[in-house]
Scaffold this motif. Structure first.
Motif, PDB file in Angstrom:
ATOM      1  N   ALA A  85      30.073   5.833 -34.611  1.00 58.78           N
ATOM      2  CA  ALA A  85      30.568   5.750 -33.236  1.00 58.78           C
ATOM      3  C   ALA A  85      32.022   5.280 -33.230  1.00 58.78           C
ATOM      4  N   ASN A 127      25.557   8.339 -31.278  1.00 63.52           N
ATOM      5  CA  ASN A 127      26.865   7.797 -31.636  1.00 63.52           C
ATOM      6  C   ASN A 127      27.950   8.173 -30.628  1.00 63.52           C
ATOM      7  N   ASP A 178      27.412   8.672 -27.422  1.00 69.89           N
ATOM      8  CA  ASP A 178      27.159   7.839 -26.237  1.00 69.89           C
ATOM      9  C   ASP A 178      27.714   6.428 -26.452  1.00 69.89           C
ATOM     10  N   MET A 179      27.502   5.920 -27.659  1.00 66.32           N
ATOM     11  CA  MET A 179      28.019   4.587 -28.003  1.00 66.32           C
ATOM     12  C   MET A 179      29.550   4.590 -27.966  1.00 66.32           C
ATOM     13  N   GLU A 208      30.884   4.418 -24.515  1.00 62.17           N
ATOM     14  CA  GLU A 208      30.819   3.050 -23.975  1.00 62.17           C
ATOM     15  C   GLU A 208      31.944   2.193 -24.534  1.00 62.17           C
ATOM     16  N   MET A 209      32.234   2.397 -25.817  1.00 59.39           N
ATOM     17  CA  MET A 209      33.272   1.578 -26.455  1.00 59.39           C
ATOM     18  C   MET A 209      34.655   1.835 -25.847  1.00 59.39           C
ATOM     19  N   VAL A 210      35.000   3.117 -25.673  1.00 57.08           N
ATOM     20  CA  VAL A 210      36.345   3.387 -25.136  1.00 57.08           C
ATOM     21  C   VAL A 210      36.426   3.047 -23.651  1.00 57.08           C
ATOM     22  N   PHE A 223      34.854   0.346 -22.410  1.00 59.06           N
ATOM     23  CA  PHE A 223      34.953  -1.120 -22.421  1.00 59.06           C
ATOM     24  C   PHE A 223      36.345  -1.580 -22.834  1.00 59.06           C
ATOM     25  N   GLU A 224      36.834  -1.002 -23.928  1.00 63.26           N
ATOM     26  CA  GLU A 224      38.057  -1.529 -24.542  1.00 63.26           C
ATOM     27  C   GLU A 224      39.318  -0.864 -24.009  1.00 63.26           C
ATOM     28  N   TYR A 276      31.346  -7.589 -27.966  1.00 64.31           N
ATOM     29  CA  TYR A 276      31.878  -6.250 -28.208  1.00 64.31           C
ATOM     30  C   TYR A 276      32.348  -6.098 -29.659  1.00 64.31           C
ATOM     31  N   GLN A 318      28.023  -1.476 -35.970  1.00 67.13           N
ATOM     32  CA  GLN A 318      27.764  -0.044 -36.107  1.00 67.13           C
ATOM     33  C   GLN A 318      28.713   0.621 -37.094  1.00 67.13           C
ATOM     34  N   MET A 337      26.327  -4.400 -27.107  1.00 70.42           N
ATOM     35  CA  MET A 337      27.245  -3.826 -26.116  1.00 70.42           C
ATOM     36  C   MET A 337      26.766  -4.145 -24.692  1.00 70.42           C
ATOM     37  N   LYS A 368      31.501 -10.035 -20.048  1.00 71.50           N
ATOM     38  CA  LYS A 368      32.946  -9.825 -20.184  1.00 71.50           C
ATOM     39  C   LYS A 368      33.710 -10.738 -19.223  1.00 71.50           C
ATOM     40  N   ARG A 417      19.263   4.627 -25.074  1.00 71.34           N
ATOM     41  CA  ARG A 417      20.007   5.269 -26.159  1.00 71.34           C
ATOM     42  C   ARG A 417      19.073   5.949 -27.159  1.00 71.34           C
TER      43      ARG A 417
END
Lengths: 331, 198
Positions: A83, A112, A114-115, A118-120, A122-123, B65, B72, B88, B95, B119
């Protein structure tokens, strides 16, 4: 195992090094196993990323290029990239208009991506959309079409979404067109010999010398029957009739077709299949637009072929005909 | 008993979990080899090892985070991605804050469970790590004061409750019949992780 390689551990990385060295005007290595387009990003253009295991060239990395994809996350042979690699690819290609993740429908890749989305979010607060292509009709029945695997037909989704993004369509519109292409393409394959993952050194499945497997997946997933090898015309008829049952074509329809080698099957044999396909479509009164015959989505050294049919309308045809440029598909 | 948990508490907890996971590494791999590819002990141990070396930010959400991202990237196995998904969910919920209250843990576990179910496209009762997390979330909601002991007991009880059932999700599903009588490796991993918090 008879393969051209140095150390199996370096198979993927050395392949990527070579790809970038051969076509520096098209591909650029952005990070570890992340390939993006060479050249500047176009501000405000929707980015399109894909990703998946190695072993299928030109899928996935090969389709990074103008009028096609913007970036690709690359995994080991037949293994999903992480991911984080996908998230890094999304970050690399985002030009302020959001990013579409467009890939084949396999469990690990879906999870991966989908994860990564979520990461981009969030960050980096990057907006993403996702679409998993599921064109292999034998991998699940029509009522469970969402469970089907993604195979060669996905390149049509790359092409059409890529052309839409190049025309500066927004993220929702690019996603809609990717999904439309994907919903209108069906594929089916057959194999005569299995393939070998370099790190394993032996075939993942077996097919007897005098047998073939109809419907086998691009990682050697079981098909619908194993048995004596049929003639080219009979093979094409069985694949065509199966697709026809799934998504019937009628007189006056326009389609693009892809007769694809899974790796070892020569062009000659693809054209023998195409000959019969052209006859079947002519008999139905269906017009062929921009046929593709060649190695477009492979499974290492597997012997076999896939047939994909994309049903067109005006909107899809215009985008299919739009210019594109990667090392493997120039329009 | 209420307790405030900060980013530095998370960091010391990660060190303990990493050490305990390392000591249970072979045991988890052996359990996984019965039903899968036998690398679960490595996934868990290496995942927490990498998390324990992180320089965690003060914002607990961002700390979760960083843990998710690290976990992962060390292992892109589906178990690694599921753990990262749970972390997450906690990251999104917390947050922008520098501490969380111990009474929030049950709620965070429920959020993690739901995100992981979505998921993995799985349901409760399929003999996975999710059944253990669900049991923990429910046990803690009942408000026992000895929260950690409660969570460990819930994880251990889940392993026994499901031992004689069939695995219905993930790779172990292929071994459905054989899986009867065997502990689920993911549920065992949750026992290890929770014990490590002590």
């Amino acid at each position: 195992m008879k393969k051209i390689l140095n150390d199996p551990q370096n198979y993927v990385d050395e392949m990527l090094d070579g790809l970038v060295a051969a076509h520096p005007e098209i591909y650029r290595a952005h990070a570890h196993r992340v390939i993006v387009r060479a050249g500047e990003k176009k501000p405000g253009k929707v980015g399109i990323v894909t990703g998946g295991g190695s072993g299928h060239l030109p899928v996935f990395t090969g389709y990074v290029g103008n009028g096609l994809l913007d970036g690709c996350a690359i995994g080991n042979v037949f293994a999903s990239p992480s991911a984080e690699q996908m998230a890094e690819t999304i970050r690399a290609v985002d030009a302020g208009a959001g990013v579409l993740c467009l890939y084949g429908n396999y469990g690990g890749d879906v999870m991966n991506f989908d994860m990564a989305a979520e990461m981009v979010d969030f960050e980096d607060s990057i907006r993403t959309r996702s679409h998993a292509v599921a064109d292999d009709v034998v991998s699940a029945s029509l009522d469970e079409a969402e469970k089907r695997r993604g195979v060669a037909g996905m390149i049509y989704a790359f092409k059409i979404a890529g052309a839409a993004a190049e025309r500066m369509a927004d993220l929702d519109e690019v996603t809609r067109l990717a999904a439309k292409a994907s919903d209108n393409v069906v594929s089916m394959g057959m194999a005569m010999t299995p393939c070998i993952i370099p790190q394993l050194g032996k075939p993942t499945s077996t097919i007897a010398d005098d047998e073939m497997e109809m419907g086998m997946g691009i990682h050697g997933e079981p098909g619908v029957w194993k048995g004596p090898i049929k003639s080219a015309d009979d093979l094409l008829d069985e694949m065509f009739d199966t697709l026809q049952k799934d998504r019937p074509l009628t007189a006056g329809d326009r389609v693009s077709v892809l007769v694809n080698s899974l790796g070892a099957t020569p062009l000659e044999e693809l054209y023998i299949l195409y000959r019969r396909l052209a006859a079947r479509l002519a008999e139905l009164g269906v017009k062929i637009v921009m046929p593709l015959v060649g190695r477009y989505a492979t499974s290492m050294e597997m012997t076999g072929a896939t047939l994909s049919i994309l049903k067109l309308d005006d909107e899809l045809e215009v985008l299919l005909r739009a210019p594109s440029n990667c090392a493997f598909w120039k329009v | 008993m209420k307790m405030q948990i900060t980013s530095s508490d998370l960091k010391s907890a990660l060190r303990r979990v990493a050490a305990h996971s390392k000591s249970k590494r072979e045991e988890l791999c052996a359990a996984d080899a019965q039903l899968g590819d036998g690398d679960l002990g490595i996934t868990v141990s290496e995942g927490f090892d990498a998390c324990a070396t992180l320089d965690l930010p003060e914002d607990v959400g961002k700390a979760f985070y960083e843990m998710a991202k690290t976990f992962q990237s060390v292992s892109s196995s589906s178990f690694g991605t599921l753990v990262a998904t749970g972390l997450m969910a906690a990251a999104k919920e917390t947050k922008g804050r520098t501490s969380l209250d111990s009474s929030e843990i049950a709620g965070l576990l429920s959020l993690a469970r739901d995100a992981m179910l979505a998921r993995g496209k799985s349901s409760l009762g399929e003999k996975t790590v999710l059944d253990g997390i669900d049991a923990q979330a429910k046990a803690l909601q009942e408000g026992s004061s000895a929260a950690l002991d409660t969570a460990i007991a819930a994880a251990r009880d889940t392993v026994e409750t499901f031992r004689n059932r069939q695995n219905q999700a993930g790779r172990a599903r292929i071994f459905a019949e054989k899986s009867k009588g065997l502990p689920d490796p993911g549920q065992l991993a949750l026992v290890v992780m929770t014990e490590g918090l002590r």
